[in-house]
Enzyme design. Structure first.
Site, PDB file in Angstrom:
ATOM      1  N   GLY A 147      -2.798  50.902 -24.297  1.00  0.00           N
ATOM      2  CA  GLY A 147      -3.987  51.274 -23.543  1.00  0.00           C
ATOM      3  C   GLY A 147      -3.667  51.641 -22.110  1.00  0.00           C
ATOM      4  O   GLY A 147      -2.546  51.425 -21.660  1.00  0.00           O
ATOM      5  N   PRO A 148      -4.636  52.201 -21.409  1.00  0.00           N
ATOM      6  CA  PRO A 148      -4.395  52.652 -20.040  1.00  0.00           C
ATOM      7  C   PRO A 148      -4.070  51.488 -19.094  1.00  0.00           C
ATOM      8  O   PRO A 148      -4.433  50.349 -19.384  1.00  0.00           O
ATOM      9  CB  PRO A 148      -5.712  53.323 -19.635  1.00  0.00           C
ATOM     10  CG  PRO A 148      -6.720  52.839 -20.606  1.00  0.00           C
ATOM     11  CD  PRO A 148      -5.999  52.462 -21.846  1.00  0.00           C
ATOM     12  N   PRO A 149      -3.373  51.764 -17.998  1.00  0.00           N
ATOM     13  CA  PRO A 149      -3.029  50.692 -17.057  1.00  0.00           C
ATOM     14  C   PRO A 149      -4.284  50.101 -16.411  1.00  0.00           C
ATOM     15  O   PRO A 149      -5.312  50.765 -16.332  1.00  0.00           O
ATOM     16  CB  PRO A 149      -2.162  51.393 -16.011  1.00  0.00           C
ATOM     17  CG  PRO A 149      -2.441  52.842 -16.157  1.00  0.00           C
ATOM     18  CD  PRO A 149      -2.851  53.062 -17.567  1.00  0.00           C
TER      19      PRO A 149
ATOM     20  N   LYS B 169      -3.817  44.047 -19.911  1.00  0.00           N
ATOM     21  CA  LYS B 169      -2.906  43.732 -21.005  1.00  0.00           C
ATOM     22  C   LYS B 169      -2.117  42.455 -20.699  1.00  0.00           C
ATOM     23  O   LYS B 169      -2.013  41.564 -21.534  1.00  0.00           O
ATOM     24  CB  LYS B 169      -1.969  44.911 -21.273  1.00  0.00           C
ATOM     25  CG  LYS B 169      -2.706  46.116 -21.836  1.00  0.00           C
ATOM     26  CD  LYS B 169      -1.755  47.174 -22.335  1.00  0.00           C
ATOM     27  CE  LYS B 169      -1.119  47.934 -21.208  1.00  0.00           C
ATOM     28  NZ  LYS B 169      -1.986  48.942 -20.622  1.00  0.00           N
ATOM     29  N   THR B 170      -1.554  42.388 -19.474  1.00  0.00           N
ATOM     30  CA  THR B 170      -0.783  41.208 -19.086  1.00  0.00           C
ATOM     31  C   THR B 170      -1.666  39.960 -19.131  1.00  0.00           C
ATOM     32  O   THR B 170      -1.271  38.906 -19.617  1.00  0.00           O
ATOM     33  CB  THR B 170      -0.234  41.379 -17.661  1.00  0.00           C
ATOM     34  OG1 THR B 170       0.383  42.644 -17.575  1.00  0.00           O
ATOM     35  CG2 THR B 170       0.760  40.304 -17.321  1.00  0.00           C
TER      36      THR B 170
ATOM     37  N   HIS C 254     -25.348  71.748  -3.612  1.00  0.00           N
ATOM     38  CA  HIS C 254     -24.751  71.003  -4.731  1.00  0.00           C
ATOM     39  C   HIS C 254     -25.708  69.915  -5.211  1.00  0.00           C
ATOM     40  O   HIS C 254     -25.900  69.719  -6.408  1.00  0.00           O
ATOM     41  CB  HIS C 254     -23.455  70.315  -4.281  1.00  0.00           C
ATOM     42  CG  HIS C 254     -22.274  71.238  -4.173  1.00  0.00           C
ATOM     43  ND1 HIS C 254     -21.921  72.109  -5.171  1.00  0.00           N
ATOM     44  CD2 HIS C 254     -21.347  71.396  -3.190  1.00  0.00           C
ATOM     45  CE1 HIS C 254     -20.828  72.777  -4.799  1.00  0.00           C
ATOM     46  NE2 HIS C 254     -20.465  72.356  -3.590  1.00  0.00           N
TER      47      HIS C 254
ATOM     48  N   HIS D 105     -24.542  73.685   2.381  1.00  0.00           N
ATOM     49  CA  HIS D 105     -23.632  73.750   1.229  1.00  0.00           C
ATOM     50  C   HIS D 105     -23.805  72.499   0.341  1.00  0.00           C
ATOM     51  O   HIS D 105     -24.018  72.607  -0.865  1.00  0.00           O
ATOM     52  CB  HIS D 105     -22.190  73.860   1.747  1.00  0.00           C
ATOM     53  CG  HIS D 105     -21.145  73.945   0.682  1.00  0.00           C
ATOM     54  ND1 HIS D 105     -20.501  75.120   0.367  1.00  0.00           N
ATOM     55  CD2 HIS D 105     -20.629  73.006  -0.150  1.00  0.00           C
ATOM     56  CE1 HIS D 105     -19.634  74.900  -0.603  1.00  0.00           C
ATOM     57  NE2 HIS D 105     -19.686  73.617  -0.944  1.00  0.00           N
ATOM     58  N   GLU D 106     -23.732  71.318   0.946  1.00  0.00           N
ATOM     59  CA  GLU D 106     -23.842  70.075   0.168  1.00  0.00           C
ATOM     60  C   GLU D 106     -25.245  69.894  -0.400  1.00  0.00           C
ATOM     61  O   GLU D 106     -25.402  69.421  -1.529  1.00  0.00           O
ATOM     62  CB  GLU D 106     -23.445  68.859   1.014  1.00  0.00           C
ATOM     63  CG  GLU D 106     -22.007  68.885   1.545  1.00  0.00           C
ATOM     64  CD  GLU D 106     -20.945  69.160   0.491  1.00  0.00           C
ATOM     65  OE1 GLU D 106     -21.171  68.840  -0.696  1.00  0.00           O
ATOM     66  OE2 GLU D 106     -19.897  69.719   0.845  1.00  0.00           O
TER      67      GLU D 106
HETATM   68 ZN    ZN Z   1     -18.721  72.659  -2.447  1.00  0.00          ZN
END
Ligand code: ZN
Length: 539
Positions: free
Chosen positions: A135-137, A141-142, A364, A360-361
């Site tokens: 599995g991913p880090p 797991k440890t 978005h 601009h933001e």
């Molecule tokens: Zn942008």
């Protein structure tokens, strides 16, 4: 009683050199005393006078010998960070491992089999010798391996696969041998032993027959295979290997029955898992009881348990710096943002540039809210960080493992939102759109070339055909279709932002004034105008 005898036996085996030296010294002193008593007084005095010097010389030479011995032995072997951990010291319970319920469930089953081993033995069943954790880090797991050791109550030897990979031929193999010898002794004296090898892929990579360092890895792997096969059922040793890589990267010999034939898969925690993990770590710090953990969990899509632990710890640091009594949502959100988006850095922007960035933001932000079927906007900011002047941070409401047509279309539209907002407000645009265009273009290109999502209805993955085998006219048509998708999205976004111009102005104004807008503040403004997000409007 039996166990005590075994421990004494092990002690004698380990310390026989010391015991022999003590015995020899005692005999020599005795002989010397007898000899002294037989001497004349002059000779006795002269012998006694010589003694301190003799002792001094012996001590010095002894120290030098010991120093050389130790530096040779430990200078070479000292890098080996093999840890023996007593189960009482590890003390990780299954109940402490949270958010990865399925892996824990499998680990419980394995543990039960280990505990019932003697019963299984009588029935002639198949022993678990090797367990592979895949599995991913950062998924624990440890931690889970330690929990297995605690719950079975046997000692735990832990090493990292990279420690077996050495420049010198044979070192890796000899370390493997040593580790298994130690494990066998521990199993003999404590009734069992668990060996944990992290990053086992460092040793167990698919064997390469190359001239470089490959040979050494092969030796190490071969030794590991030999030891694995040598672990007989009776010795009660279990080897747990952990890997971030897919199983396919491991040598098939390792995965054969009787070796690592039992697997525990780890995956990133889902929204419920993340909620549990947040709850767990937040219970350990001073947090505002009103923190909306559900929202945090939704915001942290794709985060590992280790990430979440880090977020909570980081938020405690931020709270301390802000001289806050409790950790509130703001600190947690800032901490999450820090790993997600990078550090803010104050940079002087001109008023004009700030205005441009704000629009601009805002573009978005609004395209996400109105056109994206799955994403929530969590934050908008015009404080520069890394390479961008501003950012809108949005997250899917749920995890998706694939994206449908609406999803991909929405991603393109959201990417174009910044450009369109600039264009609608100022008539001209900035170079700040380049990374957005990259995203939009990549999506549109793949829609046509790979996913059969183009407007013409043509299907197939054209990227599997070498470019030189594709005719110019096919390429031209595909690229034309890509362009059509981009144009369609551009029209849709322009229509939206023109229609909602008042709201666009409002968000830009708020951003210029406050620099950052949080989830709640954004939500409030939309509600003020009686707007609902796409997924509510269209459900
Ligand atoms: Zn942008």
């Amino acid at each position: 009683m039996n166990r005590l005898l075994r421990k004494i036996k092990i002690f004698l085996e380990d310390h026989w050199i010391l015991l022999a030296i003590i015995l020899a010294a005692a005999i020599l002193i005795m002989l010397s005393a007898i000899g002294m008593s037989k001497l004349e007084s002059y000779a006795r005095i002269s012998a006694l006078a010589n003694m301190p010097l003799t002792i001094l010389v012996m001590l010095i030479s002894g120290a030098i010998t010991a120093f050389i011995y130790v530096s040779v032995m430990f200078g070479y072997m000292g890098k080996m960070k093999q840890q023996k951990v007593d189960p009482r010291q590890v003390d990780v319970k299954f109940s402490d491992v949270i958010g990865i319920d399925q892996a824990v469930e499998e680990a419980r089953e394995v543990t039960q089999l280990l505990i019932d081993r003697s019963r299984l033995n009588k029935m002639g069943g198949h022993f678990i010798k090797g367990i592979l954790m895949v599995g991913p880090p950062g998924c624990g797991k440890t931690y889970l391996a330690k929990a297995i050791a605690t719950e079975t109550g046997v000692p735990f030897l832990s090493m990292s696969g990279s420690e077996f990979v050495e420049m010198f031929v044979g070192v890796g193999a000899s370390r493997i041998r040593k580790m298994f010898t130690k494990a066998r002794r521990l199993a003999y004296s404590h009734g069992g032993c668990i060996i944990f090898i992290d990053e086992i892929d460092a040793v167990g990579r698919v064997r390469a027959f190359s001239f470089g360092g490959g040979q050494e890895t092969n030796n190490t792997l071969n030794q590991l295979l030999v030891e694995l096969d040598g672990v007989a059922g009776r010795s009660n040793i279990v080897i747990i290997g952990a890997t971030n890589a897919a199983e396919g990267h491991l040598d098939p010999a390792l995965l054969r029955p009787g070796r690592f034939d039992r697997k525990i898969y780890f995956s990133l925690p889902d929204v419920d898992g993340r909620e549990k993990i947040f709850r767990y770590y937040l219970s350990k710090v001073k947090a505002d009881p009103n923190v909306d953990i559900g929202k945090l969990a939704r915001q942290a899509v794709g985060k590992t348990p280790a990430d979440i632990e880090y977020i909570v710890k980081e938020s405690a640091l931020i709270a301390t710096r802000n001289k806050k009594e409790f950790i509130a949502h703001k600190e947690l959100s800032d901490a999450m943002e820090r790993i997600e988006l990078g550090l803010k850095h104050r940079m002087k922007m001109t008023t004009k540039e700030k205005e441009m960035t704000a629009y601009h933001e805002a573009g978005h932000l609004m395209t996400t809210y109105f056109l994206h079927p799955y994403n929530d906007v969590f934050k908008a900011s015009i404080i520069p960080r890394n390479n961008s002047l501003g950012v809108v941070h949005s997250q899917p409401r749920e995890e998706f493992h694939s994206q449908n047509l609406n999803h991909v279309f929405a991603q393109i539209k959201v990417s174009l939102g910044g450009y369109v907002a600039e264009k609608v407000q100022f008539g001209i645009t900035t170079t700040g759109v380049s990374s957005d265009f990259k995203v939009a273009m990549a999506y549109a290109h793949r829609m046509v070339w790979q996913f059969g999502m183009g407007i013409s209805g043509r299907i197939g993955d054209y990227t599997t055909i070498p470019p030189e085998q594709l005719s110019e006219s096919v390429k031209e048509r595909l690229n034309e279709e890509t362009n059509q998708i981009l144009q369609k999205c551009l029209t849709d976004v322009t229509t939206l932002l023109k229609k909602e111009k008042i709201l666009l102005d409002r968000f830009a104004k708020e951003l210029i004034e406050r620099e950052e807008l949080e989830y709640d503040e954004i939500e409030k403004i939309f509600t003020e105008y009686g707007k609902k997000p796409f997924f509510l409007e269209n459900s």
